[in-house]
Design an enzyme around this catalytic site. Structure first.
Site, PDB file in Angstrom:
ATOM      1  N   LYS A 153       0.838  -1.201   0.000  1.00  0.00           N
ATOM      2  CA  LYS A 153       0.000   0.000   0.000  1.00  0.00           C
ATOM      3  C   LYS A 153       0.869   1.246   0.000  1.00  0.00           C
ATOM      4  CE  LYS A 153      -3.926  -1.784   2.736  1.00  0.00           C
ATOM      5  NZ  LYS A 153      -4.996  -1.587   1.754  1.00  0.00           N
ATOM      6  N   ARG A 207     -10.276 -11.613   1.806  1.00  0.00           N
ATOM      7  CA  ARG A 207     -11.075 -12.709   1.229  1.00  0.00           C
ATOM      8  C   ARG A 207     -10.290 -14.013   1.191  1.00  0.00           C
ATOM      9  NH1 ARG A 207     -11.867  -9.088  -4.071  1.00  0.00           N
ATOM     10  NH2 ARG A 207     -11.359  -7.495  -2.535  1.00  0.00           N
TER      11      ARG A 207
END
Ligand code: BES
Ligand code: MN
Ligand code: ZN
Length: 493
Positions: A274, A348
């Site tokens: 990020k 996920r």
């Protein structure tokens, strides 16, 4: 905070501060002037109008036993709800706290006003104070005297019996304490709130409350085949934990509900790292796991007649020489193969194994997962609502009902199959991301492949996890999102 209920007249109550609710219709009504002349004057002169959120501090100067009254505007009576009470009292709680009164009274009848149910109102008053006055000073060492604390809260009424309201006092405290516990964990830094710390909290619940706790270490998770979870964990030295908690395992003839919480104790993004700006916020990427741990504590204290299974896959998501790569193909616990596109879509990856594990081993009546899953959810709904996705109307009804009773906003998002087109892979059963368009929906569609058709809802709390400034019963910081709504789902079951 100690909380209790007392049957007593306000003018006999020797206490430094009492909160009194005032309606917009108060002028000309004797309710306030009957309590105290000074307060009555302020209302009759029109200086205090009772508008929703108004506050006014009155010094009673010996005219009655309480030293001060804090008048709290409730707005118009026709609009008065239990949620209004929770909100206005939440606002007032910080004012009361900062006055440095250790002991606080709340005049129940002035808030319920013959309109609201008394036990529910009591619960809301307790929640407003405990949640609204929350502050986390665990990591400070300087000027600690600046941070005041309300030590005792007494809800009182001149003519209602204690037994009736005990329940409201108790459930209000249990639920609000759970919200604050969730906030503490969620807002705690990644060097303190590690997977090990979360596992230790679960073990504390086992010791204190009889919650059956199992923790799989890396090695055990590997033997079981939780491969997708371990793919994320392979980049970090911080030991991952796959935590399972059970309430009511030995209760007979009760239904099973599973709760699953994403606990990425720090989300750097991994190899798909990020940007630096705001990366510190990713200490809270374990909020879903914190929700589940806190809710397990509450369901045990409330002793709900259900078998509730909490599953918290917990790990850091870090870049390193051993980290999983974009392009890797992972065979999940379900057997479905997943092509990794972006290692920052790690939530996920850990949730799919947990969902399959819950569905397969516990065959629950329903499953709920809580996850700070997508930035796209923040874009869609902002910070004021939780977006949820569900494959079954039965679960939807439960959530909508609980949203009404808890006052916590949830909003149903679509789960149309057509979005699966974005998850088609050239090399595996699924890609795990579907690009930017409808990013929250494709994430939910991905998860839906792993539910084994159990009725399920996925709550994406990425938008609602944080409050940007003090608002009602949510002080700036972690909101402890979804704790109240899911507890009402379970209480109303
Ligand atoms: N934990 C983040 C989502 C998030 C972002 C939560 C900001 C709260 C605030 C999640 O793991 C993530 O990085 N999601 C990616 C998914 C993308 C790579 C498909 C995102 O939302 O950008
Ligand atoms: Mn991520
Ligand atoms: Zn994440």
């Amino acid at each position: 905070m100690n909380v209790d209920f007392k049957k007593i007249q306000i003018n006999e109550f020797n206490i430094p501060l009492v909160l009194v609710g005032v309606l917009e219709e108060a002028k000309g009504d004797v309710f306030i002037s009957d309590i105290n002349e000074e307060a009555g004057n302020v209302v009759e002169l029109g200086d205090f109008k009772g508008k929703n959120g108004d506050l006014s501090l009155i010094y009673t100067k010996g005219t009655i036993s309480p030293k001060r009254l804090l008048l709290i505007g409730l707005g118009k009576q026709e609009k008065l709800t239990v949620e209004t009470v929770r909100k206005v009292v939440g606002n007032a709680s910080r004012k009361a706290r900062d006055l440095d009164v250790k002991k606080l009274g709340i005049y129940l009848d002035s808030f319920a006003r013959d309109k609201l149910e008394l036990t529910e109102t009591t619960e809301a008053l307790v929640q407003g104070i405990i949640m609204g006055s929350f502050q986390n000073i665990a990591y400070r060492t300087k000027n600690l005297e600046k941070y005041k604390k309300i030590e005792e809260l007494i809800i009182f009424s001149p003519d209602t019996d204690e037994i009736v309201l005990k329940q409201g006092v108790e459930s209000g405290k249990i639920i609000a304490d759970a919200v604050n516990f969730c906030r503490e964990l969620a807002w705690g830094p990644a060097n303190y709130i590690t997977p090990t710390k979360l596992a230790n909290e679960a073990l504390r619940l086992e010791k204190d409350l009889g919650i059956k706790t199992t923790v799989f270490e890396r090695e055990q998770a590997k033997e079981i085949g939780l491969t997708s979870f371990l793919a994320v964990a392979q980049g970090t030295k911080e030991p991952p934990k796959f935590i399972i908690m059970e309430h009511g395992a030995d209760k007979e003839g009760v239904e099973t509900v599973a709760l699953i919480g994403k606990a990425i104790t720090f989300d750097s993004g991994g190899i798909s790292i990020k940007p630096g700006q705001n990366m510190e916020k990713m200490k809270a990427d374990m909020t879903g796991g914190a929700v589940v741990v806190a809710v397990m504590e509450a369901v045990a204290k409330l002793d709900l007649d259900l078998h509730i299974v909490g599953i918290v896959p917990a790990t850091d998501n870090m870049p390193s020489g051993t980290a999983y790569h974009p392009g890797d193909i992972i065979t999940s616990y379900s057997g479905i193969t997943i092509e990794v596109i972006n290692t920052d879509a790690e939530g996920r990856m850990i949730l799919n194994d947990a969902l399959t594990y819950a569905a397969k081993h516990y065959k629950p009546k329903a499953m709920f997962d809580f996850a700070t899953l997508t930035g796209a959810m923040m874009i869609a709904l902002g910070e004021h609502a939780i977006g949820y996705f569900s494959n079954h109307d039965f679960v939807v009804d439960k959530l909508e009902e609980a949203s009404n009773t808890s006052g916590e906003r949830v909003w149903r998002m679509p789960l149309w199959e057509v979005y699966d087109e974005q998850l088609k892979s050239d090399v595996a059963d699924f890609k795990h991301t579907g690009g930017r368009p409808g990013g929250s929906i494709t994430a939910a569609r991905f998860l839906s492949q792993f539910t084994l058709d159990v009725p399920w809802a996925h709550l994406d709390i990425a938008g609602a996890m944080e409050q940007s400034s003090d608002k009602h019963y949510n002080p700036k910081g972690s909101k402890g999102p979804a704790v109240r709504v899911i507890l009402d789902v379970l209480r109303n079951w």
